[in-house]
Enzyme design. Structure first.
Site, PDB file in Angstrom:
ATOM      1  N   TYR A   1       1.322  -1.125   0.181  1.00 14.28           N
ATOM      2  CA  TYR A   1       0.118   0.062  -0.135  1.00 14.28           C
ATOM      3  C   TYR A   1       1.205   1.107  -0.365  1.00 14.28           C
ATOM      4  O   TYR A   1       1.613   1.193  -0.298  1.00 14.28           O
ATOM      5  CB  TYR A   1      -0.916   0.080   1.376  1.00 14.28           C
TER       6      TYR A   1
ATOM      7  N   ARG B   1       7.644   3.751  -4.918  1.00 15.14           N
ATOM      8  CA  ARG B   1       8.242   2.884  -3.717  1.00 15.14           C
ATOM      9  C   ARG B   1       7.138   2.112  -4.093  1.00 15.14           C
ATOM     10  O   ARG B   1       7.410   0.567  -3.471  1.00 15.14           O
ATOM     11  CB  ARG B   1       7.654   3.541  -2.777  1.00 15.14           C
TER      12      ARG B   1
ATOM     13  N   ARG C   1      -7.928 -20.717  -1.273  1.00 16.81           N
ATOM     14  CA  ARG C   1      -7.132 -20.281  -0.070  1.00 16.81           C
ATOM     15  C   ARG C   1      -5.912 -21.392  -0.570  1.00 16.81           C
ATOM     16  O   ARG C   1      -6.448 -22.295  -0.174  1.00 16.81           O
ATOM     17  CB  ARG C   1      -7.603 -20.448   1.270  1.00 16.81           C
TER      18      ARG C   1
ATOM     19  N   HIS D   1      -0.762 -21.252   0.465  1.00 17.62           N
ATOM     20  CA  HIS D   1      -0.625 -20.109   1.131  1.00 17.62           C
ATOM     21  C   HIS D   1       0.719 -19.618  -0.204  1.00 17.62           C
ATOM     22  O   HIS D   1       1.155 -18.369  -0.256  1.00 17.62           O
ATOM     23  CB  HIS D   1       0.639 -20.759   2.104  1.00 17.62           C
TER      24      HIS D   1
ATOM     25  N   LYS E   1       6.749  -2.169   1.956  1.00 14.17           N
ATOM     26  CA  LYS E   1       5.312  -1.580   2.202  1.00 14.17           C
ATOM     27  C   LYS E   1       4.376  -2.480   2.306  1.00 14.17           C
ATOM     28  O   LYS E   1       3.410  -2.391   1.549  1.00 14.17           O
ATOM     29  CB  LYS E   1       5.024  -0.015   1.746  1.00 14.17           C
TER      30      LYS E   1
ATOM     31  N   GLU F   1      12.294   3.333  14.343  1.00 14.99           N
ATOM     32  CA  GLU F   1      12.045   3.577  13.469  1.00 14.99           C
ATOM     33  C   GLU F   1      11.248   3.510  14.474  1.00 14.99           C
ATOM     34  O   GLU F   1      10.345   2.854  15.546  1.00 14.99           O
ATOM     35  CB  GLU F   1      11.729   3.351  12.045  1.00 14.99           C
TER      36      GLU F   1
ATOM     37  N   LEU G   1      10.986   0.886   7.087  1.00 14.39           N
ATOM     38  CA  LEU G   1      10.387   1.413   5.519  1.00 14.39           C
ATOM     39  C   LEU G   1      11.577   2.532   5.679  1.00 14.39           C
ATOM     40  O   LEU G   1      11.845   4.018   6.332  1.00 14.39           O
ATOM     41  CB  LEU G   1       9.603   1.931   5.733  1.00 14.39           C
TER      42      LEU G   1
HETATM   43  N1  PMP Z   1       7.950   3.886   8.635  1.00 11.66           N
HETATM   44  C1  PMP Z   1       6.965   3.025   9.041  1.00 11.66           C
HETATM   45  C2  PMP Z   1       6.659   1.909   9.885  1.00 11.66           C
HETATM   46  C3  PMP Z   1       5.688   3.932   7.969  1.00 11.66           C
HETATM   47  O1  PMP Z   1       4.063   3.155   8.146  1.00 11.66           O
HETATM   48  C4  PMP Z   1       5.576   5.093   7.931  1.00 11.66           C
HETATM   49  C5  PMP Z   1       4.487   5.537   7.287  1.00 11.66           C
HETATM   50  N2  PMP Z   1       3.816   5.098   6.905  1.00 11.66           N
HETATM   51  C6  PMP Z   1       6.878   5.800   7.832  1.00 11.66           C
HETATM   52  C7  PMP Z   1       8.056   5.213   8.278  1.00 11.66           C
HETATM   53  C8  PMP Z   1       6.911   7.072   6.849  1.00 11.66           C
HETATM   54  O2  PMP Z   1       6.445   7.132   5.872  1.00 11.66           O
HETATM   55  P1  PMP Z   1       6.218   8.223   4.852  1.00 11.66           P
HETATM   56  O3  PMP Z   1       7.209   9.113   5.341  1.00 11.66           O
HETATM   57  O4  PMP Z   1       6.397   7.598   3.354  1.00 11.66           O
HETATM   58  O5  PMP Z   1       4.679   8.109   5.061  1.00 11.66           O
END
Ligand code: PMP
Length: 284
Positions: free
Chosen positions: A32, A51, A99, A101, A146, A178, A202
Protein backbone atom coordinates in the site's frame (compact mmCIF):
# COMPACT_ATOMS: atom_id res chain seq x y z
CA UNK A 1 -18.76 12.69 -3.27
CA UNK A 2 -17.43 9.45 -1.89
CA UNK A 3 -16.03 7.64 -4.89
CA UNK A 4 -13.44 4.91 -4.71
CA UNK A 5 -11.21 3.28 -7.31
CA UNK A 6 -11.61 -0.46 -7.57
CA UNK A 7 -10.03 -2.61 -10.27
CA UNK A 8 -10.13 -0.04 -13.02
CA UNK A 9 -13.39 1.68 -12.17
CA UNK A 10 -14.38 4.69 -10.12
CA UNK A 11 -17.58 3.80 -8.26
CA UNK A 12 -19.52 4.94 -5.23
CA UNK A 13 -17.97 3.44 -2.09
CA UNK A 14 -21.20 1.58 -1.26
CA UNK A 15 -20.88 -0.35 -4.52
CA UNK A 16 -17.25 -1.40 -4.06
CA UNK A 17 -17.06 -5.10 -3.19
CA UNK A 18 -14.02 -7.25 -2.34
CA UNK A 19 -14.12 -11.04 -2.52
CA UNK A 20 -13.61 -12.80 0.84
CA UNK A 21 -10.86 -14.87 -0.77
CA UNK A 22 -8.84 -11.84 -1.75
CA UNK A 23 -5.30 -12.59 -0.61
CA UNK A 24 -5.03 -9.14 0.94
CA UNK A 25 -7.97 -9.96 3.18
CA UNK A 26 -6.82 -13.49 4.03
CA UNK A 27 -3.04 -13.13 4.25
CA UNK A 28 -2.22 -9.44 4.15
CA UNK A 29 -0.60 -10.43 0.86
CA UNK A 30 -0.34 -6.98 -0.63
CA UNK A 31 1.22 -3.55 -0.47
CA UNK A 32 0.00 0.00 0.00
CA UNK A 33 0.87 3.68 -0.12
CA UNK A 34 -0.55 6.77 1.57
CA UNK A 35 -0.12 9.88 -0.54
CA UNK A 36 -0.65 13.41 0.73
CA UNK A 37 -2.91 15.97 -0.91
CA UNK A 38 -2.39 19.62 -0.01
CA UNK A 39 -4.76 22.24 -1.41
CA UNK A 40 -6.00 19.74 -3.99
CA UNK A 41 -2.49 18.88 -5.23
CA UNK A 42 -0.56 15.69 -4.57
CA UNK A 43 2.76 15.92 -2.72
CA UNK A 44 5.71 13.65 -3.67
CA UNK A 45 3.34 11.40 -5.59
CA UNK A 46 6.03 10.20 -7.98
CA UNK A 47 8.19 9.02 -5.07
CA UNK A 48 5.25 7.13 -3.54
CA UNK A 49 4.44 5.47 -6.85
CA UNK A 50 8.05 4.44 -7.39
CA UNK A 51 8.16 2.93 -3.88
CA UNK A 52 4.91 1.05 -4.56
CA UNK A 53 6.38 -0.59 -7.65
CA UNK A 54 9.58 -1.36 -5.75
CA UNK A 55 7.60 -3.01 -2.93
CA UNK A 56 5.72 -5.00 -5.58
CA UNK A 57 8.93 -6.23 -7.13
CA UNK A 58 10.37 -7.22 -3.77
CA UNK A 59 7.38 -9.47 -3.12
CA UNK A 60 6.98 -10.71 -6.70
CA UNK A 61 3.61 -9.04 -7.07
CA UNK A 62 2.49 -7.76 -10.43
CA UNK A 63 0.59 -4.48 -10.41
CA UNK A 64 -1.95 -4.74 -13.25
CA UNK A 65 -1.36 -1.17 -14.55
CA UNK A 66 1.72 0.75 -15.59
CA UNK A 67 2.70 3.51 -13.18
CA UNK A 68 1.48 6.38 -15.40
CA UNK A 69 -1.95 4.83 -15.80
CA UNK A 70 -2.38 4.15 -12.08
CA UNK A 71 -1.25 7.71 -11.30
CA UNK A 72 -3.85 9.07 -13.74
CA UNK A 73 -6.59 7.01 -12.04
CA UNK A 74 -5.61 8.42 -8.65
CA UNK A 75 -5.59 12.01 -9.90
CA UNK A 76 -9.06 11.46 -11.33
CA UNK A 77 -10.25 10.10 -8.00
CA UNK A 78 -8.85 13.11 -6.13
CA UNK A 79 -10.68 15.41 -8.56
CA UNK A 80 -13.87 13.46 -8.38
CA UNK A 81 -13.88 13.58 -4.56
CA UNK A 82 -12.71 17.21 -4.55
CA UNK A 83 -10.07 16.49 -1.93
CA UNK A 84 -8.44 19.64 -0.54
CA UNK A 85 -6.26 18.62 2.41
CA UNK A 86 -6.29 14.88 2.67
CA UNK A 87 -4.78 11.60 1.63
CA UNK A 88 -5.16 8.94 -1.02
CA UNK A 89 -4.88 5.38 0.28
CA UNK A 90 -3.79 2.94 -2.44
CA UNK A 91 -3.62 -0.83 -1.98
CA UNK A 92 -2.62 -3.64 -4.31
CA UNK A 93 -3.07 -7.30 -3.36
CA UNK A 94 -2.14 -10.54 -5.08
CA UNK A 95 -5.78 -10.95 -6.08
CA UNK A 96 -8.51 -13.52 -5.51
CA UNK A 97 -7.89 -17.27 -5.50
CA UNK A 98 -8.78 -20.35 -3.41
CA UNK A 99 -6.91 -20.10 -0.13
CA UNK A 100 -3.45 -21.59 -0.40
CA UNK A 101 -0.15 -20.21 0.83
CA UNK A 102 1.80 -20.43 -2.39
CA UNK A 103 1.13 -17.84 -5.06
CA UNK A 104 -1.79 -18.33 -7.47
CA UNK A 105 -1.16 -19.04 -11.14
CA UNK A 106 -0.14 -16.21 -13.42
CA UNK A 107 -3.66 -15.54 -14.74
CA UNK A 108 -4.87 -14.25 -11.35
CA UNK A 109 -4.83 -10.46 -11.53
CA UNK A 110 -3.94 -8.29 -8.54
CA UNK A 111 -6.71 -6.28 -6.88
CA UNK A 112 -6.21 -2.52 -6.83
CA UNK A 113 -8.22 -0.29 -4.54
CA UNK A 114 -7.90 3.40 -3.70
CA UNK A 115 -9.92 5.86 -1.68
CA UNK A 116 -9.48 9.40 -0.44
CA UNK A 117 -9.96 10.91 2.98
CA UNK A 118 -9.89 14.42 4.37
CA UNK A 119 -6.89 14.77 6.67
CA UNK A 120 -6.00 18.19 8.01
CA UNK A 121 -2.40 18.95 8.97
CA UNK A 122 -2.04 18.15 12.72
CA UNK A 123 -0.93 21.73 13.42
CA UNK A 124 -1.47 21.80 17.15
CA UNK A 125 0.56 18.66 17.81
CA UNK A 126 3.25 19.89 15.44
CA UNK A 127 3.49 23.11 17.41
CA UNK A 128 3.41 21.64 20.92
CA UNK A 129 5.12 18.32 20.32
CA UNK A 130 3.93 14.84 21.28
CA UNK A 131 5.03 12.01 23.55
CA UNK A 132 6.22 8.52 22.61
CA UNK A 133 6.71 5.14 24.23
CA UNK A 134 9.77 2.96 23.66
CA UNK A 135 8.99 -0.60 22.66
CA UNK A 136 10.94 -3.59 21.37
CA UNK A 137 10.74 -3.90 17.59
CA UNK A 138 9.19 -7.35 17.12
CA UNK A 139 8.52 -6.99 13.37
CA UNK A 140 9.91 -9.17 10.60
CA UNK A 141 13.17 -8.48 8.76
CA UNK A 142 11.74 -6.91 5.59
CA UNK A 143 10.42 -3.64 6.99
CA UNK A 144 11.63 -1.99 3.76
CA UNK A 145 8.58 -3.48 2.00
CA UNK A 146 5.43 -1.41 2.55
CA UNK A 147 3.38 -4.54 3.09
CA UNK A 148 -0.17 -4.81 4.41
CA UNK A 149 1.14 -7.08 7.18
CA UNK A 150 1.29 -4.53 9.97
CA UNK A 151 0.57 -6.57 13.08
CA UNK A 152 3.90 -5.77 14.74
CA UNK A 153 3.29 -2.09 14.05
CA UNK A 154 -0.31 -2.24 15.26
CA UNK A 155 0.53 -3.93 18.56
CA UNK A 156 3.17 -1.30 19.27
CA UNK A 157 0.93 1.63 18.31
CA UNK A 158 -1.95 0.25 20.38
CA UNK A 159 0.20 -0.16 23.48
CA UNK A 160 1.57 3.37 23.11
CA UNK A 161 -1.81 4.93 22.28
CA UNK A 162 -3.60 3.18 25.14
CA UNK A 163 -1.21 5.01 27.48
CA UNK A 164 -1.89 8.34 25.78
CA UNK A 165 1.19 8.47 23.54
CA UNK A 166 1.20 9.63 19.93
CA UNK A 167 3.72 7.08 18.74
CA UNK A 168 5.73 4.00 19.68
CA UNK A 169 9.45 4.36 18.96
CA UNK A 170 10.88 0.90 18.27
CA UNK A 171 14.29 -0.58 19.06
CA UNK A 172 15.96 -3.87 18.17
CA UNK A 173 18.06 -4.62 21.17
CA UNK A 174 19.77 -1.33 21.97
CA UNK A 175 19.39 0.17 18.49
CA UNK A 176 16.54 2.52 17.62
CA UNK A 177 14.92 1.58 14.29
CA UNK A 178 11.85 3.73 13.59
CA UNK A 179 8.36 4.60 14.80
CA UNK A 180 5.41 2.22 14.43
CA UNK A 181 4.12 4.37 11.55
CA UNK A 182 6.90 6.92 11.13
CA UNK A 183 10.67 7.33 10.87
CA UNK A 184 12.55 8.44 13.99
CA UNK A 185 15.26 11.11 14.19
CA UNK A 186 17.39 12.58 16.94
CA UNK A 187 19.43 15.77 17.03
CA UNK A 188 22.72 15.93 18.93
CA UNK A 189 25.08 18.90 18.78
CA UNK A 190 23.39 20.21 15.64
CA UNK A 191 23.58 16.89 13.74
CA UNK A 192 20.44 14.99 12.72
CA UNK A 193 20.72 11.20 13.00
CA UNK A 194 18.37 8.58 11.58
CA UNK A 195 18.61 4.83 10.97
CA UNK A 196 20.07 3.99 7.54
CA UNK A 197 17.60 2.79 4.91
CA UNK A 198 18.19 -0.94 5.40
CA UNK A 199 15.76 -3.87 5.62
CA UNK A 200 15.02 -2.85 9.23
CA UNK A 201 13.05 0.30 8.40
CA UNK A 202 10.72 1.71 5.79
CA UNK A 203 12.57 4.32 3.77
CA UNK A 204 9.95 7.03 4.31
CA UNK A 205 9.22 9.54 1.61
CA UNK A 206 9.04 12.27 4.26
CA UNK A 207 12.42 11.06 5.55
CA UNK A 208 13.84 11.53 2.06
CA UNK A 209 12.32 15.02 1.74
CA UNK A 210 13.95 15.90 5.07
CA UNK A 211 17.29 14.51 3.89
CA UNK A 212 17.05 16.67 0.75
CA UNK A 213 16.12 19.77 2.73
CA UNK A 214 19.12 19.21 5.01
CA UNK A 215 21.43 18.85 2.03
CA UNK A 216 20.10 22.02 0.37
CA UNK A 217 20.35 24.03 3.58
CA UNK A 218 23.66 22.63 4.86
CA UNK A 219 22.09 21.07 7.92
CA UNK A 220 24.19 18.11 9.02
CA UNK A 221 22.30 14.85 8.35
CA UNK A 222 23.72 11.42 9.19
CA UNK A 223 22.20 8.10 8.24
CA UNK A 224 23.65 6.36 11.24
CA UNK A 225 21.93 4.07 13.72
CA UNK A 226 21.82 5.31 17.32
CA UNK A 227 21.14 3.70 20.66
CA UNK A 228 18.16 4.02 23.00
CA UNK A 229 20.45 5.70 25.55
CA UNK A 230 21.53 8.26 22.95
CA UNK A 231 17.92 8.91 21.97
CA UNK A 232 16.97 9.66 25.56
CA UNK A 233 19.97 12.01 25.92
CA UNK A 234 19.36 13.78 22.60
CA UNK A 235 18.93 17.54 22.33
CA UNK A 236 15.84 17.03 20.15
CA UNK A 237 13.80 14.11 18.84
CA UNK A 238 11.25 14.11 16.05
CA UNK A 239 9.36 11.62 13.95
CA UNK A 240 8.25 12.03 10.35
CA UNK A 241 5.62 10.58 8.07
CA UNK A 242 3.24 11.51 5.28
CA UNK A 243 0.46 12.36 7.72
CA UNK A 244 2.57 13.68 10.64
CA UNK A 245 5.11 15.67 8.57
CA UNK A 246 7.88 16.76 10.98
CA UNK A 247 6.51 16.00 14.44
CA UNK A 248 8.49 17.00 17.55
CA UNK A 249 8.74 14.41 20.34
CA UNK A 250 9.13 16.15 23.68
CA UNK A 251 8.94 13.19 26.07
CA UNK A 252 9.76 9.49 25.70
CA UNK A 253 8.46 7.26 28.48
CA UNK A 254 9.37 9.24 31.61
CA UNK A 255 12.29 11.08 30.00
CA UNK A 256 11.83 14.72 28.95
CA UNK A 257 13.76 15.43 25.74
CA UNK A 258 15.89 18.60 25.82
CA UNK A 259 13.92 21.32 27.59
CA UNK A 260 10.58 19.61 26.88
CA UNK A 261 9.70 21.88 23.97
CA UNK A 262 10.13 21.48 20.19
CA UNK A 263 13.76 22.39 19.52
CA UNK A 264 15.29 24.84 17.04
CA UNK A 265 16.47 22.25 14.49
CA UNK A 266 13.05 20.56 14.44
CA UNK A 267 11.31 23.92 14.07
CA UNK A 268 13.61 24.93 11.24
CA UNK A 269 12.85 21.69 9.43
CA UNK A 270 9.14 22.24 9.92
CA UNK A 271 9.47 25.67 8.31
CA UNK A 272 11.52 24.28 5.41
CA UNK A 273 9.04 21.47 4.97
CA UNK A 274 6.11 23.91 4.80
CA UNK A 275 7.99 25.91 2.19
CA UNK A 276 8.62 22.75 0.15
CA UNK A 277 4.91 21.92 0.30
CA UNK A 278 4.08 25.32 -1.12
CA UNK A 279 6.65 25.26 -3.92
CA UNK A 280 6.42 21.65 -5.06
CA UNK A 281 4.95 21.71 -8.53
CA UNK A 282 1.88 19.48 -8.67
CA UNK A 283 1.81 16.33 -10.78
CA UNK A 284 -1.40 17.44 -12.45
N1 PMP B 1 7.94 3.85 8.83
C1 PMP B 1 6.79 3.17 8.95
C2 PMP B 1 6.78 1.86 9.65
C3 PMP B 1 5.60 3.72 8.42
O1 PMP B 1 4.44 3.05 8.53
C4 PMP B 1 5.64 4.99 7.80
C5 PMP B 1 4.40 5.65 7.28
N2 PMP B 1 3.70 4.87 6.42
C6 PMP B 1 6.87 5.65 7.70
C7 PMP B 1 8.01 5.04 8.22
C8 PMP B 1 6.98 6.99 7.03
O2 PMP B 1 6.85 6.86 5.65
P1 PMP B 1 6.32 8.04 4.74
O3 PMP B 1 7.12 9.23 5.07
O4 PMP B 1 6.55 7.56 3.35
O5 PMP B 1 4.87 8.22 5.08
Amino acid sequence: MNSVFINGEVVDRANAKIDIEDRGYQFGDGIYEVIRVYGGNTFTMKEHMVRLYQSAEKMKLEIPYPEEELTAHLLKLIDSNQVKDGIVYLQVTRGVSARQHHFPSGDVIGSVVAYTKDFPVPSQQMELGVTAKLLEDIRWLRCDIKSLNLLGNLLAKEEAASEGHFEAILHRGDTVTEGSSSNAFMVKDGVIYTHPATNLILNGITRRVIEGLCRENTISFQEEAFLVRELLEADEVFIASTTSEVMPVIKIDEQTIGDGKPGPVTKRLQALFSERKREQSPVK
